[in-house]
Design a protein around this motif. Structure first.
Motif, PDB file in Angstrom:
ATOM      1  N   ALA A 360      24.686   7.259 -12.703  1.00 59.48           N
ATOM      2  CA  ALA A 360      25.286   5.876 -13.054  1.00 59.48           C
ATOM      3  C   ALA A 360      27.313   5.972 -12.702  1.00 59.48           C
ATOM      4  N   PHE A 361      27.196   7.513 -12.979  1.00 57.90           N
ATOM      5  CA  PHE A 361      29.227   7.446 -13.057  1.00 57.90           C
ATOM      6  C   PHE A 361      28.798   7.614 -11.372  1.00 57.90           C
ATOM      7  N   GLU A 362      28.399   8.489 -10.652  1.00 63.31           N
ATOM      8  CA  GLU A 362      28.396   8.739  -9.180  1.00 63.31           C
ATOM      9  C   GLU A 362      27.783   7.120  -8.580  1.00 63.31           C
ATOM     10  N   MET A 363      27.407   5.996  -9.525  1.00 66.15           N
ATOM     11  CA  MET A 363      26.833   4.872  -8.343  1.00 66.15           C
ATOM     12  C   MET A 363      28.578   4.358  -9.036  1.00 66.15           C
ATOM     13  N   GLU A 364      29.117   3.492 -10.012  1.00 67.08           N
ATOM     14  CA  GLU A 364      30.099   3.075 -10.634  1.00 67.08           C
ATOM     15  C   GLU A 364      31.744   3.842  -9.658  1.00 67.08           C
ATOM     16  N   ILE A 365      31.727   5.312  -9.572  1.00 65.69           N
ATOM     17  CA  ILE A 365      32.714   5.179  -9.126  1.00 65.69           C
ATOM     18  C   ILE A 365      32.541   4.981  -6.599  1.00 65.69           C
ATOM     19  N   ARG A 366      31.408   5.362  -6.974  1.00 65.15           N
ATOM     20  CA  ARG A 366      31.400   5.044  -5.277  1.00 65.15           C
ATOM     21  C   ARG A 366      32.183   3.343  -4.865  1.00 65.15           C
ATOM     22  N   LYS A 367      31.194   2.786  -5.636  1.00 65.14           N
ATOM     23  CA  LYS A 367      31.434   1.399  -6.363  1.00 65.14           C
ATOM     24  C   LYS A 367      32.996   0.766  -5.944  1.00 65.14           C
ATOM     25  N   ARG A 368      33.986   1.940  -6.815  1.00 63.23           N
ATOM     26  CA  ARG A 368      35.297   1.753  -7.110  1.00 63.23           C
ATOM     27  C   ARG A 368      35.808   1.580  -6.107  1.00 63.23           C
ATOM     28  N   LEU A 369      35.436   3.237  -5.401  1.00 62.78           N
ATOM     29  CA  LEU A 369      36.569   3.678  -4.038  1.00 62.78           C
ATOM     30  C   LEU A 369      36.029   2.972  -2.518  1.00 62.78           C
ATOM     31  N   SER A 370      35.354   2.019  -2.629  1.00 60.00           N
ATOM     32  CA  SER A 370      34.725   1.179  -1.832  1.00 60.00           C
ATOM     33  C   SER A 370      35.516  -0.381  -1.551  1.00 60.00           C
ATOM     34  N   ARG A 371      36.193  -0.537  -2.400  1.00 57.82           N
ATOM     35  CA  ARG A 371      37.034  -1.685  -2.911  1.00 57.82           C
ATOM     36  C   ARG A 371      38.428  -1.678  -2.397  1.00 57.82           C
ATOM     37  N   LYS A 372      38.562  -2.613  -1.618  1.00 59.39           N
ATOM     38  CA  LYS A 372      40.534  -2.780  -1.286  1.00 59.39           C
ATOM     39  C   LYS A 372      41.312  -2.624  -1.856  1.00 59.39           C
ATOM     40  N   HIS A 373      42.461  -2.113  -2.060  1.00 56.95           N
ATOM     41  CA  HIS A 373      44.024  -2.641  -3.144  1.00 56.95           C
ATOM     42  C   HIS A 373      43.699  -1.680  -4.741  1.00 56.95           C
ATOM     43  N   GLU A 374      42.211  -1.001  -5.232  1.00 53.20           N
ATOM     44  CA  GLU A 374      42.413  -0.164  -6.496  1.00 53.20           C
ATOM     45  C   GLU A 374      42.283   1.465  -5.764  1.00 53.20           C
ATOM     46  N   HIS A 375      43.879   1.046  -6.580  1.00 58.54           N
ATOM     47  CA  HIS A 375      43.367   2.742  -6.966  1.00 58.54           C
ATOM     48  C   HIS A 375      43.045   3.850  -8.031  1.00 58.54           C
ATOM     49  N   VAL A 376      42.219   4.647  -7.239  1.00 59.91           N
ATOM     50  CA  VAL A 376      40.989   5.058  -8.477  1.00 59.91           C
ATOM     51  C   VAL A 376      41.473   6.864  -8.978  1.00 59.91           C
ATOM     52  N   ALA A 377      41.402   6.620 -10.284  1.00 57.90           N
ATOM     53  CA  ALA A 377      41.864   8.119 -10.550  1.00 57.90           C
ATOM     54  C   ALA A 377      40.455   8.400 -11.321  1.00 57.90           C
ATOM     55  N   LEU A 378      40.670   9.755 -11.372  1.00 60.16           N
ATOM     56  CA  LEU A 378      39.290  10.814 -11.953  1.00 60.16           C
ATOM     57  C   LEU A 378      39.785  12.000 -12.193  1.00 60.16           C
ATOM     58  N   MET A 379      38.874  11.716 -14.406  1.00 63.72           N
ATOM     59  CA  MET A 379      39.549  12.556 -14.782  1.00 63.72           C
ATOM     60  C   MET A 379      38.145  13.737 -15.402  1.00 63.72           C
ATOM     61  N   MET A 380      38.168  14.628 -14.823  1.00 61.69           N
ATOM     62  CA  MET A 380      37.663  15.673 -15.271  1.00 61.69           C
ATOM     63  C   MET A 380      37.675  16.646 -16.780  1.00 61.69           C
ATOM     64  N   ILE A 381      36.474  16.421 -17.646  1.00 58.48           N
ATOM     65  CA  ILE A 381      36.927  17.495 -19.065  1.00 58.48           C
ATOM     66  C   ILE A 381      35.653  18.090 -19.287  1.00 58.48           C
ATOM     67  N   ASP A 382      36.056  19.076 -19.850  1.00 58.49           N
ATOM     68  CA  ASP A 382      35.308  20.531 -20.741  1.00 58.49           C
ATOM     69  C   ASP A 382      35.675  21.324 -21.348  1.00 58.49           C
ATOM     70  N   MET A 383      34.574  21.286 -22.165  1.00 55.75           N
ATOM     71  CA  MET A 383      34.610  21.964 -23.201  1.00 55.75           C
ATOM     72  C   MET A 383      35.157  23.644 -23.306  1.00 55.75           C
ATOM     73  N   ASP A 384      35.954  24.153 -24.406  1.00 54.17           N
ATOM     74  CA  ASP A 384      36.587  25.074 -23.660  1.00 54.17           C
ATOM     75  C   ASP A 384      35.410  26.068 -24.956  1.00 54.17           C
ATOM     76  N   ASN A 385      35.291  27.298 -24.831  1.00 49.52           N
ATOM     77  CA  ASN A 385      34.441  28.009 -25.518  1.00 49.52           C
ATOM     78  C   ASN A 385      33.262  27.072 -26.427  1.00 49.52           C
ATOM     79  N   PHE A 386      32.480  26.036 -25.834  1.00 49.81           N
ATOM     80  CA  PHE A 386      31.432  25.719 -26.637  1.00 49.81           C
ATOM     81  C   PHE A 386      29.944  26.439 -26.480  1.00 49.81           C
ATOM     82  N   LYS A 387      30.100  27.217 -26.033  1.00 51.82           N
ATOM     83  CA  LYS A 387      28.898  28.524 -25.957  1.00 51.82           C
ATOM     84  C   LYS A 387      28.943  28.613 -27.542  1.00 51.82           C
TER      85      LYS A 387
END
Length: 512
Positions: A360-387
């Motif tokens: 679902a994430f890939e479908m959504e971001i590809r859709k937003r990237l295809s739109r003109k005049h839409e500034h897209v940002a991607l935030m990646m979050i990773d939990m530290d020491n979760f193991k």
């Protein structure tokens, strides 16, 4: 605490599933209703059009039948009326002899002549006025005034001096169907006109168009009346109780005259005691090859009550069908929605947190990237020491922490932005048209709020569970893969520089 969180997680899943089930049900209902009603409406429109076409064809058929009946009797008379024509010529010869012996018509016994010939006699002067007749009602009749071009034709016949006889015609005063003959006196001062009734003639009785008309009026409910008119608007074959003819209605005469002038059918609507009726006038030329073609106008008076009744029946049926369709569609949509809502939801959502998954994430971001005049940002979050959480407290507690983390992320970033879980302890957020300043506030807020959540956990484990964040802004025409890689490098940099922090992508990070 763990048991309570498990209950909360199940409750949240149930709520999400209900939402998607409801959403899918509404979509199915709307789509199904649109298709069903569109098809039913199209079919209903076809039925309406067909009913109107059938009604129109029925009226056309009735008109054609009357015209054909008139044509048949005209053709029969054209071929077989020699006997009547010869008799009229013989009687005319007797009148001419009588005229030579006594040219004073006032001294003639017209009643006796009528009895002798079985025909009415008319004397027409050089002004085309009837000055003597066995039928007194026609005395004073001016053919130039009443009959247009026919008056001119009488002048020509007077000059010619030949014997003329016409086909089936109408007696204007009575509406009786007759045959007329004309011949001038030798001095060309007068025309001797004879009229022979055809209504008791064997040929007429065998090919009687009036009987055809009566049968049509009987067989077809929409028909009020059918009449055949002379060009002057007098009904053929109709005589009232006073022996007088009947003319076309005054308010219909303009339509009648227009049909006569153009030679094309014309219609007009009129309100009468029995309701709204339509008057149709159909021009007919008896024989265009005759010296004087006999022109007639067929009048058909009909209503649309039967048509309206059928239309109402099918309209009511259409409404009942729509009610059944609506009920059936709603029930079917509810059943289908409940059956497939969960599988569809699970195909696009993480089963643990309820967030969107990688697909679902890939479908959504590809859709937003295809739109003109839409500034897209991607935030990646990773939990530290979760193991360490899973190793020391077990996977159940680890799942609880993941659910709580997902809840905080969704709350902080808001519903307008897309949050997804794409791995064990990895989350992503897709933004549109968010400034760097707003992004910084979000990232800082996330770290702060999750540190508060993890505080008790870290004290219990003597660990440092936290999150690291990498942020990248999309450039023009950028693909998902390159944006993802840049955000991932920013995340790696945050982890390498001590974790529990955020970093924006910079070109210098390409070395990682």
């Amino acid at each position: 605490m763990g048991k309570l969180n498990g209950i909360q997680k199940r409750g949240r899943k149930k709520h999400v599933n209900r939402y998607h089930s409801l959403y899918l049900t509404v979509v199915l209902i709307c789509f199904s209703l649109f298709i069903s009603i569109a098809i039913a409406s199209f079919d209903y429109r076809k039925v309406q059009d067909q009913l109107r076409l059938n009604h129109e064809n029925e009226i056309d058929m009735i008109g054609d039948t009357v015209v054909q009946s008139l044509h048949t009797i005209d053709q029969v008379y054209k071929i077989t009326d020699e006997t009547t024509a010869n008799k009229m010529e013989e009687n005319t010869a007797i009148l001419l002899e009588h005229y030579e012996q006594n040219p004073f018509f006032g001294e003639w016994d017209f009643a006796q002549l009528k009895k002798q010939f079985g025909m009415d006699i008319f004397i027409i002067d050089d002004n085309n006025i009837v000055i003597h007749s066995s039928f007194e009602q026609d005395l004073g009749l001016d053919f130039d005034e009443c009959c247009g071009s026919f008056g001119k034709r009488l002048h020509e016949r007077r000059i010619s001096g030949d014997f003329y006889h016409d086909g089936m015609d109408i007696h204007q005063a009575t509406g009786e169907i007759k045959k007329f003959s004309y011949m001038a006196t030798p001095d060309r001062k007068y025309l001797l006109e004879l009229s022979a009734s055809l209504e008791n003639d064997n040929i007429f009785n065998r090919f009687n168009f009036l009987e055809t008309i009566a049968q049509l009026e009987k067989d077809y409910a929409p028909i009020h009346s059918i009449h055949v008119y002379s060009p002057n608007g007098i009904i053929l074959g109709y005589t009232d109780k006073d022996g007088k003819s009947k003319e076309v209605l005054d308010d219909m005469r303009p339509v009648f005259l227009e049909a006569r002038r153009t030679g094309e059918p014309k219609e007009a609507v009129r309100t009468e005691e029995q309701g709204i009726v339509t008057y149709r006038y159909i021009p007919y030329v008896a024989d265009a090859d005759q010296e004087l073609p006999m022109r007639r106008i067929v009048e058909i008076v009909y209503n649309e009550a039967e048509l309206e009744g059928l239309l109402k029946f099918y309209r009511d049926e259409f409404i009942y069908q729509q009610l059944i369709i609506v009920i059936a569609v709603i029930l079917l949509a509810i059943i289908i929605g409940r059956l497939i809502a969960k599988p569809i939801h699970l195909a696009l959502h993480d089963s643990l947190t309820g967030l969107k998954n990688r697909a679902a994430f890939e479908m959504e971001i590809r859709k937003r990237l295809s739109r003109k005049h839409e500034h897209v940002a991607l935030m990646m979050i990773d939990m530290d020491n979760f193991k360490q959480v899973n190793d020391r407290l077990g996977h159940a507690e680890g799942d609880r922490i993941l659910v709580e983390t997902a809840k905080i992320i969704q709350k902080v970033v808001g519903d307008k932005n897309v949050v997804a879980r794409i791995g064990g302890d990895e989350f992503v957020v897709v933004y549109s048209n968010v400034t760097r300043e707003e992004q910084t506030k979000i990232a800082s807020s996330l770290i702060q709020k999750l540190n508060e959540v993890y505080k008790e956990l870290n004290e219990q484990l003597h660990a440092e569970v936290s999150i690291s964040i990498g942020i990248a802004y999309a450039t023009n025409n950028e693909q998902l893969e390159t944006l993802y890689n840049r955000a991932d490098k920013a995340l790696y940099c945050a982890k390498e520089n001590g974790k529990n922090q955020y970093r924006y992508y910079e070109t210098t990070m390409n070395a990682y």
